[in-house]
Design a protein around this motif. Structure first.
Motif, PDB file in Angstrom:
ATOM      1  N   ALA A 136       0.831  -1.204   0.000  1.00 32.53           N
ATOM      2  CA  ALA A 136       0.000   0.000   0.000  1.00 32.53           C
ATOM      3  C   ALA A 136       0.865   1.252   0.000  1.00 32.53           C
ATOM      4  CB  ALA A 136      -0.927  -0.002   1.208  1.00 32.53           C
ATOM      5  N   VAL A 137       1.934   1.245   0.798  1.00 35.76           N
ATOM      6  CA  VAL A 137       2.840   2.400   0.839  1.00 35.76           C
ATOM      7  C   VAL A 137       3.517   2.580  -0.507  1.00 35.76           C
ATOM      8  CG1 VAL A 137       4.979   3.260   1.858  1.00 35.76           C
ATOM      9  CG2 VAL A 137       3.180   2.349   3.312  1.00 35.76           C
ATOM     10  N   SER A 138       3.910   1.490  -1.156  1.00 40.54           N
ATOM     11  CA  SER A 138       4.573   1.622  -2.463  1.00 40.54           C
ATOM     12  C   SER A 138       3.602   2.144  -3.520  1.00 40.54           C
ATOM     13  CB  SER A 138       5.193   0.290  -2.891  1.00 40.54           C
ATOM     14  OG  SER A 138       4.187  -0.639  -3.223  1.00 40.54           O
ATOM     15  N   ILE A 139       2.352   1.740  -3.455  1.00 36.76           N
ATOM     16  CA  ILE A 139       1.357   2.240  -4.418  1.00 36.76           C
ATOM     17  C   ILE A 139       1.124   3.729  -4.208  1.00 36.76           C
ATOM     18  CG2 ILE A 139      -1.097   2.153  -5.012  1.00 36.76           C
ATOM     19  CD1 ILE A 139      -0.940  -0.894  -4.523  1.00 36.76           C
ATOM     20  N   ILE A 140       0.993   4.136  -2.969  1.00 36.28           N
ATOM     21  CA  ILE A 140       0.785   5.562  -2.675  1.00 36.28           C
ATOM     22  C   ILE A 140       1.997   6.376  -3.098  1.00 36.28           C
ATOM     23  CG2 ILE A 140       0.513   7.210  -0.788  1.00 36.28           C
ATOM     24  CD1 ILE A 140      -1.190   5.024   0.607  1.00 36.28           C
ATOM     25  N   THR A 141       3.197   5.857  -2.840  1.00 36.18           N
ATOM     26  CA  THR A 141       4.419   6.556  -3.240  1.00 36.18           C
ATOM     27  C   THR A 141       4.489   6.709  -4.757  1.00 36.18           C
ATOM     28  OG1 THR A 141       5.543   5.634  -1.325  1.00 36.18           O
ATOM     29  CG2 THR A 141       6.931   6.523  -3.069  1.00 36.18           C
ATOM     30  N   LYS A 142       4.146   5.644  -5.492  1.00 33.69           N
ATOM     31  CA  LYS A 142       4.167   5.711  -6.953  1.00 33.69           C
ATOM     32  C   LYS A 142       3.156   6.727  -7.467  1.00 33.69           C
ATOM     33  CE  LYS A 142       3.865   2.909 -11.124  1.00 33.69           C
ATOM     34  NZ  LYS A 142       3.849   4.090 -11.890  1.00 33.69           N
ATOM     35  N   GLN A 143       1.973   6.743  -6.873  1.00 29.01           N
ATOM     36  CA  GLN A 143       0.965   7.714  -7.306  1.00 29.01           C
ATOM     37  C   GLN A 143       1.431   9.142  -7.053  1.00 29.01           C
ATOM     38  OE1 GLN A 143      -2.622   6.540  -5.300  1.00 29.01           O
ATOM     39  NE2 GLN A 143      -3.201   5.087  -6.902  1.00 29.01           N
ATOM     40  N   LEU A 144       2.076   9.364  -5.932  1.00 30.04           N
ATOM     41  CA  LEU A 144       2.598  10.707  -5.645  1.00 30.04           C
ATOM     42  C   LEU A 144       3.700  11.094  -6.612  1.00 30.04           C
ATOM     43  CD1 LEU A 144       2.692  10.849  -1.752  1.00 30.04           C
ATOM     44  CD2 LEU A 144       1.310  12.230  -3.281  1.00 30.04           C
ATOM     45  N   THR A 145       4.621  10.167  -6.892  1.00 31.89           N
ATOM     46  CA  THR A 145       5.709  10.498  -7.821  1.00 31.89           C
ATOM     47  C   THR A 145       5.191  10.709  -9.237  1.00 31.89           C
ATOM     48  OG1 THR A 145       6.199   8.146  -8.143  1.00 31.89           O
ATOM     49  CG2 THR A 145       7.498   9.315  -6.496  1.00 31.89           C
TER      50      THR A 145
END
Length: 105
Positions: free
Chosen positions: A23-32
């Motif tokens: 979940a953290v990696s998905i959120i990070t990717k969406q932010l980047t």
């Protein structure tokens, strides 16, 4: 208070660490992915609009607009010659297609 009532009704839910990392990696990717788009939208688009506006302001008051929009006599004559050449080429193509159909039939 509302917070105390809500917290009294909730129960801790065990969550697998893999799902948390995912979940953290998905959120990070969406932010980047979203941040550069926002920068382009806010900075680059605003800059291009400002430059275009400034250019139009400078051209509007001058005779350059009329000069840029006018077509020279030589250009108009060349355009007419090219239109006639296109018409001639289309006639030739139709004639060649007719000959080809006659030879095939």
């Amino acid at each position: 208070s509302l917070w105390r009532r809500a917290s009294s009704r909730t129960r801790p839910c065990p969550c697998h660490p893999y799902f948390l990392r995912r979940a953290v990696s998905i959120i990070t990717k969406q932010l980047t992915d979203t941040v550069p788009k926002a920068v382009v939208l806010l900075l680059v688009n605003a800059s291009t609009e400002a430059i275009s506006k400034r250019l139009l302001e400078e051209l509007t008051g001058d005779e350059m607009v009329d000069q840029l929009m006018s077509v020279g006599e030589g250009v108009a004559q060349k355009r007419q010659e090219l239109e006639q050449a296109i018409t001639l080429l289309e006639d030739v193509m139709r004639a060649m297609e007719a000959i080809q159909r006659g030879a095939v039939a």
